[in-house]
Design a protein around this motif. Structure first.
Motif, PDB file in Angstrom:
ATOM      1  N   ASN B  43       0.831  -1.210   0.000  1.00  0.00           N
ATOM      2  CA  ASN B  43       0.000   0.000   0.000  1.00  0.00           C
ATOM      3  C   ASN B  43       0.859   1.251   0.000  1.00  0.00           C
ATOM      4  OD1 ASN B  43      -2.333  -1.412  -0.034  1.00  0.00           O
ATOM      5  ND2 ASN B  43      -2.660  -1.357   2.166  1.00  0.00           N
ATOM      6  N   PHE B  45       3.835   1.511  -1.116  1.00  0.00           N
ATOM      7  CA  PHE B  45       4.438   1.598  -2.447  1.00  0.00           C
ATOM      8  C   PHE B  45       3.483   2.282  -3.421  1.00  0.00           C
ATOM      9  CE2 PHE B  45       4.802  -0.434  -6.642  1.00  0.00           C
ATOM     10  CZ  PHE B  45       6.056   0.023  -7.000  1.00  0.00           C
ATOM     11  N   LEU B  46       2.206   1.864  -3.368  1.00  0.00           N
ATOM     12  CA  LEU B  46       1.231   2.440  -4.304  1.00  0.00           C
ATOM     13  C   LEU B  46       1.041   3.932  -4.063  1.00  0.00           C
ATOM     14  CD1 LEU B  46      -1.570  -0.263  -4.452  1.00  0.00           C
ATOM     15  CD2 LEU B  46      -0.011   0.391  -6.251  1.00  0.00           C
ATOM     16  N   LEU B  49       3.939   5.913  -5.248  1.00  0.00           N
ATOM     17  CA  LEU B  49       3.958   5.956  -6.708  1.00  0.00           C
ATOM     18  C   LEU B  49       3.219   7.171  -7.234  1.00  0.00           C
ATOM     19  CD1 LEU B  49       5.129   3.665  -8.421  1.00  0.00           C
ATOM     20  CD2 LEU B  49       2.840   2.795  -8.687  1.00  0.00           C
ATOM     21  N   LEU B  71      -1.379  11.993  -8.024  1.00  0.00           N
ATOM     22  CA  LEU B  71      -2.182  11.156  -8.913  1.00  0.00           C
ATOM     23  C   LEU B  71      -3.323  10.504  -8.144  1.00  0.00           C
ATOM     24  CD1 LEU B  71       0.452   9.297 -11.072  1.00  0.00           C
ATOM     25  CD2 LEU B  71      -0.699  11.436 -11.519  1.00  0.00           C
ATOM     26  N   THR B  73      -5.362   7.921  -9.158  1.00  0.00           N
ATOM     27  CA  THR B  73      -5.595   6.481  -9.342  1.00  0.00           C
ATOM     28  C   THR B  73      -4.917   5.626  -8.276  1.00  0.00           C
ATOM     29  OG1 THR B  73      -5.617   6.994 -11.675  1.00  0.00           O
ATOM     30  CG2 THR B  73      -5.665   4.691 -11.069  1.00  0.00           C
ATOM     31  N   PRO B  74      -3.604   5.833  -7.984  1.00  0.00           N
ATOM     32  CA  PRO B  74      -3.004   4.992  -6.957  1.00  0.00           C
ATOM     33  C   PRO B  74      -3.704   5.107  -5.615  1.00  0.00           C
ATOM     34  CG  PRO B  74      -1.312   6.158  -8.152  1.00  0.00           C
ATOM     35  CD  PRO B  74      -2.612   6.736  -8.587  1.00  0.00           C
ATOM     36  N   LEU B  77      -6.630   2.897  -5.795  1.00  0.00           N
ATOM     37  CA  LEU B  77      -6.186   1.501  -5.697  1.00  0.00           C
ATOM     38  C   LEU B  77      -5.884   1.154  -4.241  1.00  0.00           C
ATOM     39  CD1 LEU B  77      -3.659   1.073  -8.642  1.00  0.00           C
ATOM     40  CD2 LEU B  77      -6.120   1.042  -8.678  1.00  0.00           C
ATOM     41  N   THR B  80      -9.004   0.642  -2.123  1.00  0.00           N
ATOM     42  CA  THR B  80      -9.597  -0.672  -2.389  1.00  0.00           C
ATOM     43  C   THR B  80      -8.782  -1.762  -1.709  1.00  0.00           C
ATOM     44  OG1 THR B  80     -10.048   0.241  -4.555  1.00  0.00           O
ATOM     45  CG2 THR B  80     -10.545  -2.072  -4.230  1.00  0.00           C
ATOM     46  N   SER B  81      -7.466  -1.637  -1.849  1.00  0.00           N
ATOM     47  CA  SER B  81      -6.588  -2.663  -1.284  1.00  0.00           C
ATOM     48  C   SER B  81      -6.692  -2.707   0.239  1.00  0.00           C
ATOM     49  CB  SER B  81      -5.163  -2.384  -1.749  1.00  0.00           C
ATOM     50  OG  SER B  81      -4.259  -2.963  -0.889  1.00  0.00           O
TER      51      SER B  81
END
Lengths: 514, 116
Positions: B43, B45-46, B49, B71, B73-74, B77, B80-81
């Motif tokens: 997580n 890491f995302l 990013l 950003l 989108t990450p 993500l 959700t994760s």
């Protein structure tokens, strides 16, 4: 295109999902109504799968379904992050396989749980698992794939550990869940790496841009390990015999379809996402070596089991090896594309549905046997054929098909694998045939132990008509695929193999245009 | 502020510690902690990013400020994760509870009905 077949891909995910969450509510109104509802959802899902198949096969090209708002595909693509379902021949093949196993498992479950009413939660989780598997097979988006992968993990492990009154099932469920979660996180890490490099999550978009740099290689390695782990490929198979062995009988059958969905993900990554951007010969040989290991370890471990379900579980593990072998040879030769490479692919893919049908049949029959004998130990059974002729016959059909004896379906697909791998390297075919012969010995031993001999025990519980009918459907599939392999290879397997082998450009083109 | 690749190193370190725990620890609870560590690392890491130096929250109405945006989108993500991670951790811990009830121990070495 009429609206129903236009929306069929998303309905195929939505209907089981609706079923999963509506079953607890309907269950409040009474057990009888719940059964009717469950059966209805299962039949509707199957009908939807048929509709998807009809649509894709008549279109001949991959069809896309965009979720959320209008977006003119294929040319006007401006947001590569939009969620897209993309269905090609391979996805359709997997959908047919999953629907077949799911519908038999649902109807078998009706009478399986008569005494221990698990009921509502069980049906709910089973549909959730189905929705997750369909989602993995239909999605055209990497992150969406991860989400569906996790849905299958959670639902599958909930079902493996469903019998909370048994310590063994909890142990199996914990082990499986730990490995499933780890593999899911590896997939997520790989998706993060790819997103960081290419700013996109769509499989077609990524495939159009993918290179062979260090980041791509690391992502590929992570995806390879994670999906092979979830498919139960040796040496990452530790969870598989426990999970298949301890889960309720119909769930073991669905778990086979679940493993194959992961295998589908692996093939999708190798053929569609990476394609020729990677060294296909090296990766093909890695797959071939893993395949031979899986066949060998699976069969030898099956030899020494005395627990009937665990024995079939190791048999199921070994069959994953045959699919990997066929497709591995296909991958290794995909640069030159000789004829036998395509036959190897077709054999490997055909073996997926054959394996799902005959291993599913064996697991369902094992459930009946365990109920009747009151034990899972083969040494304490005997003479069951006197009272259960139909079950004995179905078990025999499943066992012979698994061992690759004509005229059953296992023979048809294994023959294709033997022939084509022999052209590539004879030693591969020799090991594969040896594995099958050992498997035949194992299952003859089981048949002899459980069914033949004097009537030592009288069955505690006989199978209901519905259980026999569910097994009968799978047995019919086993025989039909064995008698008319040419027809099925032409209609459903051919498009699937072609979609992986040659269809990369069409897959990318359906989303990106051009 | 320049922090360079430091967050990536921390994220990978968390993943490595988690995998170490999974491989070498014998207590079931510690295995669950190991999985949670891997998940936290991924997580992190995302989120890293999607980070842009001195970026602002990615909300459409802020867009005219001409500042770089983080950003979105990450972050979606990761959200959700995290939700999925909650479900898996809860499920794993409930299996641990049942295992403890059946065997009276959390040591992996002592729970071995399923071998071979």
């Amino acid at each position: 295109m009429n609206p129903l077949s236009f929306h069929a891909p998303v309905l195929l995910i939505a209907i089981p999902l609706l079923g999963a969450f509506a079953v607890p509510l309907i269950g409040r109104l009474g057990a009888h109504l719940r059964r009717i509802f469950t059966g209805l959802i299962a039949l509707l899902t199957t009908a939807c799968a048929g509709l998807v198949a009809a649509t894709v096969f008549s279109a001949g090209t991959p069809i896309t379904y965009v979720l959320g708002g209008r977006l003119t595909l294929p040319s006007g693509m401006n947001f590569p992050i939009r969620i897209i379902l993309e269905v090609d021949g391979m996805s359709t093949f997997m959908v047919i396989l999953t629907a077949l196993i799911l519908v038999t498992a649902v109807f078998y479950s009706f009478s399986y749980w008569r005494r221990r009413s698990g009921g509502t939660m069980y049906d709910s989780l089973l549909f959730l698992l189905g929705a997750g598997i369909f989602g993995m097979e239909l999605t055209g988006d990497m992150f969406n794939f991860f989400v569906f992968l996790e849905i299958t993990s959670i639902a599958a492990c909930g079902l493996i550990g469903f019998r909370v009154w048994q310590g063994r099932s909890q142990e199996a469920a914990f082990k499986t869940m730990a490995l499933y979660t780890l593999s899911g996180l590896f997939v997520l890490l790989a998706i993060g790496l790819l997103y960081g490099k290419y700013d996109g999550l769509n499989i077609a978009y990524l495939a159009a841009h993918i290179g062979s740099g260090l980041v791509d290689r690391i992502a590929l390695g992570l995806l390879l390990v994670a999906l092979a782990m979830k498919a139960g490929v040796v040496p990452m198979h530790m969870w598989a015999p426990d999970a298949y062995g301890e889960a309720p009988a119909p769930i073991s059958a669905v778990l086979v379809a679940n493993s194959q969905a992961s295998l589908y993900g692996l093939f999708r990554v190798l053929f569609t996402l990476y394609g020729l951007a990677i060294s296909v010969t090296t990766l093909g040989w890695i797959m071939i070596v893993l395949a031979l290991l899986t066949i060998f370890i699976g069969v030898t471990m099956a030899l020494i089991q005395s627990d009937i379900k665990r024995l079939i579980a190791y048999g199921a593990v070994s069959q994953i090896g045959y699919m990997l072998l066929g497709v591995g040879v296909g991958l290794a030769t995909s640069a030159g594309q000789p004829d036998y490479g395509l036959v190897a692919m077709q054999g490997g893919i055909f073996h997926m549905i054959n394996d799902a049908a005959c291993v599913g049949l064996l697991f369902l029959a094992a459930g009946v046997i365990i109920r009747a004998a009151g034990t899972r130990n083969l040494n304490m059974m005997g003479g069951l054929a006197h009272d259960m002729r139909w079950t004995a016959m179905f078990f025999m059909i499943g066992a012979l098909a698994l061992a690759g004896i004509p005229p059953f379906n296992g023979f048809a697909s294994k023959l294709m694998i033997y022939e084509s791998t022999f052209r590539y390297s004879p030693i591969l075919a020799v090991i594969a045939i040896l594995g099958s012969i050992l498997l035949l010995a194992v299952f003859l031993k089981v048949f002899q132990a459980a069914f033949l001999g004097p009537r030592t025990i009288s069955p505690i519980e006989r199978p209901s008509r519905l259980m026999l009918a569910s097994m009968g459907v799978l047995a019919l599939v086993v025989i039909a695929f064995g008698l008319f392999p040419g027809f099925f290879v032409h209609t459903i397997v051919g498009p699937a193999a072609k979609a992986l082998w040659l269809g990369r450009d069409a897959y990318i083109g359906a989303v990106m245009g051009g | 502020m320049m922090i360079g690749n430091f967050p990536y190193i921390v994220a990978m370190l968390l993943v490595a510690i988690g995998i170490y725990a999974l491989l070498f620890k014998r207590n079931l609870i510690k295995l669950v902690i190991g999985i949670s560590l891997v998940e936290t690392g991924v997580n992190l890491f995302l989120v890293t990013l999607g980070y842009r130096t001195a970026g602002i929250a990615p909300i459409y109405t802020y867009a005219p400020n001409a500042k770089p945006m983080v950003l979105p989108t990450p972050q979606a993500l990761t959200l959700t994760s995290i939700v999925i991670g909650l479900a898996t951790t809860a499920l794993l811990l409930s299996f641990v509870v049942f295992i403890y009830r059946h065997y009276g121990t959390l040591n992996v070495r002592e729970i071995k009905e399923l071998r071979g």
